[in-house]
Design a protein around this motif. Structure first.
Motif, mmCIF file in Angstrom:
data_model
loop_
_atom_site.group_PDB
_atom_site.id
_atom_site.type_symbol
_atom_site.label_atom_id
_atom_site.label_comp_id
_atom_site.label_asym_id
_atom_site.label_seq_id
_atom_site.Cartn_x
_atom_site.Cartn_y
_atom_site.Cartn_z
ATOM 1 N N ARG A 119 0.828 -1.206 0.000
ATOM 2 C CA ARG A 119 0.000 0.000 0.000
ATOM 3 C C ARG A 119 0.862 1.255 0.000
ATOM 4 O O ARG A 119 0.488 2.283 -0.576
ATOM 5 C CB ARG A 119 -0.925 -0.002 1.219
ATOM 6 C CG ARG A 119 -1.995 -1.096 1.173
ATOM 7 C CD ARG A 119 -2.857 -1.056 2.427
ATOM 8 N NE ARG A 119 -3.874 -2.112 2.401
ATOM 9 C CZ ARG A 119 -4.724 -2.359 3.387
ATOM 10 N NH1 ARG A 119 -4.676 -1.594 4.497
ATOM 11 N NH2 ARG A 119 -5.612 -3.321 3.285
ATOM 12 N N LEU A 120 2.000 1.168 0.684
ATOM 13 C CA LEU A 120 2.907 2.313 0.732
ATOM 14 C C LEU A 120 3.352 2.714 -0.673
ATOM 15 O O LEU A 120 3.437 3.906 -0.996
ATOM 16 C CB LEU A 120 4.119 1.976 1.596
ATOM 17 C CG LEU A 120 5.130 3.111 1.839
ATOM 18 C CD1 LEU A 120 4.486 4.204 2.670
ATOM 19 C CD2 LEU A 120 6.375 2.578 2.526
ATOM 20 N N TRP A 122 1.703 2.038 -3.553
ATOM 21 C CA TRP A 122 0.566 2.592 -4.284
ATOM 22 C C TRP A 122 0.274 4.027 -3.826
ATOM 23 O O TRP A 122 -0.157 4.865 -4.626
ATOM 24 C CB TRP A 122 -0.666 1.705 -4.090
ATOM 25 C CG TRP A 122 -0.637 0.491 -4.957
ATOM 26 C CD1 TRP A 122 -0.500 -0.814 -4.560
ATOM 27 C CD2 TRP A 122 -0.729 0.453 -6.379
ATOM 28 N NE1 TRP A 122 -0.492 -1.641 -5.645
ATOM 29 C CE2 TRP A 122 -0.636 -0.895 -6.774
ATOM 30 C CE3 TRP A 122 -0.869 1.441 -7.360
ATOM 31 C CZ2 TRP A 122 -0.688 -1.286 -8.111
ATOM 32 C CZ3 TRP A 122 -0.914 1.056 -8.694
ATOM 33 C CH2 TRP A 122 -0.835 -0.290 -9.052
ATOM 34 N N MET A 123 0.512 4.301 -2.534
ATOM 35 C CA MET A 123 0.373 5.664 -2.062
ATOM 36 C C MET A 123 1.369 6.576 -2.788
ATOM 37 O O MET A 123 1.076 7.728 -3.103
ATOM 38 C CB MET A 123 0.604 5.740 -0.552
ATOM 39 C CG MET A 123 0.378 7.140 0.039
ATOM 40 S SD MET A 123 0.499 7.185 1.834
ATOM 41 C CE MET A 123 2.255 6.899 2.063
ATOM 42 N N VAL A 126 -0.097 7.551 -6.110
ATOM 43 C CA VAL A 126 -1.097 8.608 -5.956
ATOM 44 C C VAL A 126 -0.422 9.957 -5.706
ATOM 45 O O VAL A 126 -0.774 10.975 -6.322
ATOM 46 C CB VAL A 126 -2.072 8.265 -4.804
ATOM 47 C CG1 VAL A 126 -3.018 9.435 -4.537
ATOM 48 C CG2 VAL A 126 -2.858 7.003 -5.130
ATOM 49 N N LEU A 127 0.564 9.976 -4.804
ATOM 50 C CA LEU A 127 1.272 11.221 -4.517
ATOM 51 C C LEU A 127 1.969 11.755 -5.757
ATOM 52 O O LEU A 127 2.015 12.969 -5.989
ATOM 53 C CB LEU A 127 2.304 10.995 -3.403
ATOM 54 C CG LEU A 127 1.752 10.807 -1.986
ATOM 55 C CD1 LEU A 127 2.883 10.440 -1.027
ATOM 56 C CD2 LEU A 127 1.049 12.076 -1.512
#
Length: 304
Positions: A119-120, A122-123, A126-127
């Motif tokens: 998830r880190l 994928w974050m 997004v960022l």
């Protein structure tokens, strides 16, 4: 590897790569983009050839075809689109948008190569895209230059994948030299077909032309590649690649100092988001239980 050399070499490689944007844009004042890049890469190829001629060379056709494909994506498409984009957008925006290649790499590996990311990471994707929007002043518009710079980042990711999968059996310096040679030849063809080749000394001094060409050939194409591959060979590629966020930073500041480009606050904010995104994307991914699946590829082993 001597750890005292690590930070200086990283700074040299990323600084040269970042300054390549404003100095390359200066070159567009006397040359058409594809012709300028052809001169850059063919010049670097000629200078490096005597030093690698005694190294092991591929003896079959297929490895040469792979080198040509890497040169087509890395030297022709990536740099060609970046230079073409700087006709309509600033060198700062070009450096930031094209440096989204780690984000494209995550998407490609996740969608097509079945690589799992945390998830880190994928974050981080997004960022990164939030940062792209920020650099455009929160009103993202697909201007021609914007689109070409983003496509350059996509082609950069593809080139990284090809280099990782195909380059393991080819000597690093042989691959680097000949991919620039093939890329330069493709750029000559692109110049003849896609643009009206132009090289003029009417608006600039011969001194300015010479030092720009020397920088692009010696610093951007030879010193940068030699330094970067030395780092990759002697250190963890994933950790080294996480420093690539410095490239758009140096490109943005270089455009401000060298070309007097406006340095809007939202461009800096976008650069921060993209830097965070690239940092998170470069975090080690979770090992998969299924050993038949491929592991993530170190991001952006080559720079602009």
């Amino acid at each position: 590897m001597n750890r005292s050399l690590l930070l200086p070499l990283i700074l040299i490689s990323t600084l040269v790569a970042g300054l390549n944007y404003p100095i390359g844009k200066m070159g567009l004042s006397f040359s058409s983009p594809y012709l300028l890049l052809a001169i850059r890469f063919l010049g670097a190829f000629v200078l490096m050839l005597p030093f690698i001629i005694s190294l092991p060379h591929p003896k079959r056709f297929m490895p040469w075809l792979k080198i040509a494909m890497i040169g087509f994506f890395q030297s022709t498409l990536v740099l060609g689109m970046i230079y073409f984009s700087m006709h309509t957008i600033t060198s700062a925006n070009a450096s930031i948008l094209s440096s989204t290649n780690p984000i494209w790499l995550v998407l490609i590996q996740s969608l097509f190569l079945r690589v799992r990311y945390r998830r880190l990471q994928w974050m981080g994707v997004v960022l990164g895209f939030v940062g792209v929007v920020c650099t455009q002043g929160f009103h993202f518009q697909f201007q021609p230059g914007t689109l070409f710079a983003l496509l350059a980042g996509l082609c950069w990711a593809i080139a990284t994948l090809l280099t990782k999968h195909w380059g393991e059996t080819i000597h690093t310096w042989v691959l680097t030299t000949y991919q620039m040679g093939f890329g330069g030849l493709f750029l000559v063809i692109a110049s003849l077909v896609l643009e009206q080749p132009m090289f003029t000394l009417q608006q600039v001094s011969i001194f300015q032309v010479v030092w720009i060409l020397l920088y692009l050939i010696i610093m951007s194409s030879i010193v940068q590649f030699v330094t970067w591959f030395y780092l990759i060979k002697n250190h963890d590629p994933a950790k080294i690649s996480s420093f690539l966020f410095l490239v758009p930073l140096f490109g943005t500041v270089g455009g401000w100092l060298i070309l007097n480009e406006a340095l809007h606050w939202y461009v800096g904010l976008g650069a921060i988001f993209i830097a965070l995104g690239i940092f998170f994307v470069n975090q080690p991914s979770r090992k998969k239980e299924n050993k038949t699946l491929s592991s993530p590829i170190p991001i952006a082993e080559n720079t602009v």
